[in-house]
Design an enzyme around this catalytic site. Structure first.
Site, PDB file in Angstrom:
ATOM      1  N   LYS A 130      35.675  99.936  51.233  1.00  0.00           N
ATOM      2  CA  LYS A 130      34.531  99.725  50.861  1.00  0.00           C
ATOM      3  C   LYS A 130      34.287  98.050  51.192  1.00  0.00           C
ATOM      4  CE  LYS A 130      34.312 103.564  48.436  1.00  0.00           C
ATOM      5  NZ  LYS A 130      34.377 103.824  46.957  1.00  0.00           N
TER       6      LYS A 130
ATOM      7  N   SER B 145      48.731 101.070  50.115  1.00  0.00           N
ATOM      8  CA  SER B 145      49.335 101.446  49.022  1.00  0.00           C
ATOM      9  C   SER B 145      48.933 100.926  47.615  1.00  0.00           C
ATOM     10  CB  SER B 145      50.795 101.420  49.125  1.00  0.00           C
ATOM     11  OG  SER B 145      51.232 100.170  49.545  1.00  0.00           O
TER      12      SER B 145
ATOM     13  N   LYS C 275      27.656  99.362  46.124  1.00  0.00           N
ATOM     14  CA  LYS C 275      27.659  99.880  44.646  1.00  0.00           C
ATOM     15  C   LYS C 275      28.498  98.996  43.909  1.00  0.00           C
ATOM     16  CE  LYS C 275      31.906 101.914  44.978  1.00  0.00           C
ATOM     17  NZ  LYS C 275      32.904 101.500  44.295  1.00  0.00           N
TER      18      LYS C 275
HETATM   19  N1  LIG Z   1      40.891 101.765  42.934  1.00  0.00           N
HETATM   20  C1  LIG Z   1      39.971 102.520  43.112  1.00  0.00           C
HETATM   21  O1  LIG Z   1      39.621 103.131  41.827  1.00  0.00           O
HETATM   22  C2  LIG Z   1      39.284 102.734  44.120  1.00  0.00           C
HETATM   23  C3  LIG Z   1      38.429 103.942  44.269  1.00  0.00           C
HETATM   24  C4  LIG Z   1      37.759 104.275  45.407  1.00  0.00           C
HETATM   25  C5  LIG Z   1      37.726 103.247  46.381  1.00  0.00           C
HETATM   26  N2  LIG Z   1      38.479 102.262  46.345  1.00  0.00           N
HETATM   27  C6  LIG Z   1      38.684 101.098  47.622  1.00  0.00           C
HETATM   28  O2  LIG Z   1      39.840 101.604  48.303  1.00  0.00           O
HETATM   29  C7  LIG Z   1      39.996 100.273  49.032  1.00  0.00           C
HETATM   30  C8  LIG Z   1      41.646 100.111  48.685  1.00  0.00           C
HETATM   31  O3  LIG Z   1      41.704  99.702  47.353  1.00  0.00           O
HETATM   32  P1  LIG Z   1      42.937  99.964  46.418  1.00  0.00           P
HETATM   33  O4  LIG Z   1      42.738 100.199  44.941  1.00  0.00           O
HETATM   34  O5  LIG Z   1      43.963 101.028  46.930  1.00  0.00           O
HETATM   35  O6  LIG Z   1      43.523  98.366  46.619  1.00  0.00           O
HETATM   36  P2  LIG Z   1      43.961  97.428  45.386  1.00  0.00           P
HETATM   37  O7  LIG Z   1      42.669  96.769  45.093  1.00  0.00           O
HETATM   38  O8  LIG Z   1      44.878  98.277  44.628  1.00  0.00           O
HETATM   39  O9  LIG Z   1      44.704  96.316  46.242  1.00  0.00           O
HETATM   40  C9  LIG Z   1      46.017  96.144  46.273  1.00  0.00           C
HETATM   41  C10 LIG Z   1      46.744  96.137  47.718  1.00  0.00           C
HETATM   42  O10 LIG Z   1      46.653  95.393  48.361  1.00  0.00           O
HETATM   43  C11 LIG Z   1      47.751  95.125  48.922  1.00  0.00           C
HETATM   44  N3  LIG Z   1      47.965  93.780  49.630  1.00  0.00           N
HETATM   45  C12 LIG Z   1      47.992  92.707  49.104  1.00  0.00           C
HETATM   46  N4  LIG Z   1      48.109  91.590  49.846  1.00  0.00           N
HETATM   47  C13 LIG Z   1      48.155  92.050  51.066  1.00  0.00           C
HETATM   48  C14 LIG Z   1      48.029  91.585  52.677  1.00  0.00           C
HETATM   49  N5  LIG Z   1      48.107  90.171  52.711  1.00  0.00           N
HETATM   50  N6  LIG Z   1      47.739  92.426  53.597  1.00  0.00           N
HETATM   51  C15 LIG Z   1      47.520  93.725  53.437  1.00  0.00           C
HETATM   52  N7  LIG Z   1      47.818  94.535  52.089  1.00  0.00           N
HETATM   53  C16 LIG Z   1      47.711  93.602  51.164  1.00  0.00           C
HETATM   54  C17 LIG Z   1      48.805  95.351  48.149  1.00  0.00           C
HETATM   55  O11 LIG Z   1      50.064  95.430  48.567  1.00  0.00           O
HETATM   56  C18 LIG Z   1      48.435  96.510  47.328  1.00  0.00           C
HETATM   57  O12 LIG Z   1      48.456  97.571  47.929  1.00  0.00           O
HETATM   58  C19 LIG Z   1      39.053  99.168  48.519  1.00  0.00           C
HETATM   59  O13 LIG Z   1      38.015  99.197  49.614  1.00  0.00           O
HETATM   60  C20 LIG Z   1      38.350  99.865  47.390  1.00  0.00           C
HETATM   61  O14 LIG Z   1      37.248  99.225  47.195  1.00  0.00           O
HETATM   62  C21 LIG Z   1      39.243 101.975  45.392  1.00  0.00           C
HETATM   63  O1  LIG Z   2      37.266  99.903  40.515  1.00  0.00           O
HETATM   64  P1  LIG Z   2      36.126  99.607  41.647  1.00  0.00           P
HETATM   65  O2  LIG Z   2      35.178  98.927  41.054  1.00  0.00           O
HETATM   66  O3  LIG Z   2      36.942  99.088  42.832  1.00  0.00           O
HETATM   67  O4  LIG Z   2      35.509 100.968  41.985  1.00  0.00           O
HETATM   68  C1  LIG Z   2      36.244 101.973  41.917  1.00  0.00           C
HETATM   69  C2  LIG Z   2      35.616 103.258  42.827  1.00  0.00           C
HETATM   70  O5  LIG Z   2      35.114 102.599  44.158  1.00  0.00           O
HETATM   71  C3  LIG Z   2      34.959 104.122  42.131  1.00  0.00           C
HETATM   72  O6  LIG Z   2      34.632 105.305  42.950  1.00  0.00           O
END
Ligand SMILES: NC(=O)c1ccc[n+]([C@@H]2O[C@H](COP(=O)([O-])OP(=O)(O)OC[C@H]3O[C@@H](n4cnc5c(N)ncnc54)[C@H](O)[C@@H]3O)[C@@H](O)[C@H]2O)c1
Ligand SMILES: O=P(O)(O)OC[C@H](O)CO
Length: 400
Positions: free
Chosen positions: A147, A37, A240
């Protein structure tokens, strides 16, 4: 060279059925749980909950979202999400559908689930998977939005394979040019979902397939292309983030757009080479044709968290971890961990020299190598006459 000791999972290599024009008919609605989340976890949960609400014959409307519980001003985050329908910490100012239910219990959130969507920073995956082991049946299907890689006794492993191997469930991947906030604001974007039918596929209308995944993720503002290339989507999505750190360095140094474009060009080359060398099942087309390929590279290098962290490192001299903490309010820049995983793997298989950009990023982040040295560090050495830095006299170094 391909990965040593890679476990041959019984699940991987069945080509999926294509999306057809026939209306989607399922024997019963599927229950969906999102594990995670954060910024992207909450955004994908919003996308999915909008679709489950719109297609009650395909999906149970209620979507469970597992939340790593924390207190915000003395209140549980789950309680805030369930009453205010907003994730005030990780996705503030975005209204969430009321059929999206935040659940602090991992075990309870996956009870009865047919489809699991993994969406957490990947450093937390082993712990989550261990907790899930007794609670997930092999009939469950999964999509990973994570990722990164797992580097361990099995060599370098995709996170989809890690999930499959540890939970004994089929797992695909979702990745694309998707900065979470833009998707949450419903600005148009594209994404790629990759999935292969498992060997125990139960048949049309009785199991998850490409059409089910399209119905689950596609929105008017979030256009989904469903393909088979799980490895290509996963490799591009992981690497990336490392390239984006490189872009952040040159941006923070004030070197401008040309330098950033150079990093992206070299980065794309190393991503494709890494994919074809270690995951030969991946298709080169995925890297340049799909949203998960070059489009994600471009958007991440323009406005992602990794580029912001690296830029701050260049501007302040602070470490990657310090900048991540200051800038991201608990979110994670996955390129930091991924460049370490990649370095570990390339060292193990003696291929560091073949990936100068990925290695340069690692050396800057973990060994304080000056980022101003990037151009020399990533010089392509093939059949070039290189001037030895210290003595300024020519030496001939040729890549092995
Ligand atoms: N944010 C973006 O724009 C984006 C876009 C595409 C893909 N992603 C990928 O999606 C994945 C998730 O990213 P995100 O943006 O949702 O996360 P985030 O970077 O916002 O991380 C925070 C999350 O980690 C949780 N967390 C903290 N400590 C924890 C623990 N000990 N155990 C479990 N959870 C814990 C927090 O509660 C929170 O939900 C990543 O691999 C990221 O690269 C992110
Ligand atoms: O914010 P970043 O660098 O984790 O990248 C976000 C996404 O993966 C973009 O598609």
């Amino acid at each position: 060279m391909s990965r040593p000791n890679t476990h041959a999972s019984p699940f991987h290599h069945v080509k999926s059925n294509k999306t057809s024009q026939m209306p989607l008919k399922l024997e019963r609605p599927y229950n969906v749980t999102v594990i995670g989340s954060g910024n992207w976890g909450t955004t994908i949960a919003k996308v999915v909950a909008e679709n489950t609400r719109e297609h009650p014959s395909c999906f149970a409307p209620t979507v469970q979202m597992w939340v790593f519980e924390e207190k915000i001003d003395g209140k549980n985050l789950t309680e805030i999400i369930n009453t205010e329908h907003e994730n005030v910490k990780y996705l503030p100012k975005i209204k969430l559908p009321e059929n999206l239910v935040a659940n602090p219990s991992l075990e309870d959130s996956v009870k009865g689930a047919d489809i699991l969507i993994f969406n957490i920073p990947h450093q937390f995956l082993p712990n989550i998977v261990n907790q899930l082991k007794p609670h997930v049946l092999p009939s469950v299907r999964a999509i990973s939005c994570l990722k990164g890689f797992d580097v361990g006794p099995k060599g370098v492993q995709l996170l989809t394979d890690y999930i499959t191997d540890n939970l004994n469930i089929q797992c695909g991947a979702l990745s694309g040019a998707n900065l979470a906030t833009e998707v949450a604001l419903e600005h148009w974007s594209e994404t790629t979902v990759a999935y292969n039918l498992p060997f125990d596929y139960r048949g049309d209308g009785k199991d998850v397939d490409h059409r089910v995944l399209k119905a689950l993720f596609h929105r008017p503002y979030f256009h989904v292309s469903v393909i088979d290339d799980v490895a290509g989507v996963s490799v591009a999505g992981a690497l990336k983030n490392v390239v984006a750190l490189g872009c952040g360095f040159v941006e923070g140094l004030g070197w401008g757009n040309n330098a950033s474009a150079a990093i992206q060009r070299i980065g794309l080359g190393e991503i494709i080479k890494f994919g074809l060398m270690f995951f030969p099942e991946s298709s080169v087309e995925t890297y340049y044709k799909e949203s998960a390929g070059v489009a994600d590279l471009i958007t991440t290098c323009s406005g992602g968290r990794n580029v912001r962290v690296a830029k701050m490192m260049a501007e302040t001299g602070k470490s990657a971890k310090e900048c991540e903490e200051i800038l991201l309010n608990g979110q994670s820049a996955q390129g930091i961990i991924t460049c370490e995983e990649v370095h570990e793997w390339l060292t193990t298989c003696d291929k560091v020299d073949e990936y100068p950009l990925l290695e340069a990023v690692y050396q800057i982040v973990f060994n304080n190598v000056p980022m101003e040295d990037i151009p020399e560090m990533i010089e392509e050495l093939d059949s070039l006459t290189v001037f030895a830095k210290s003595e300024n006299k020519p030496t001939t170094e040729t890549k092995k």
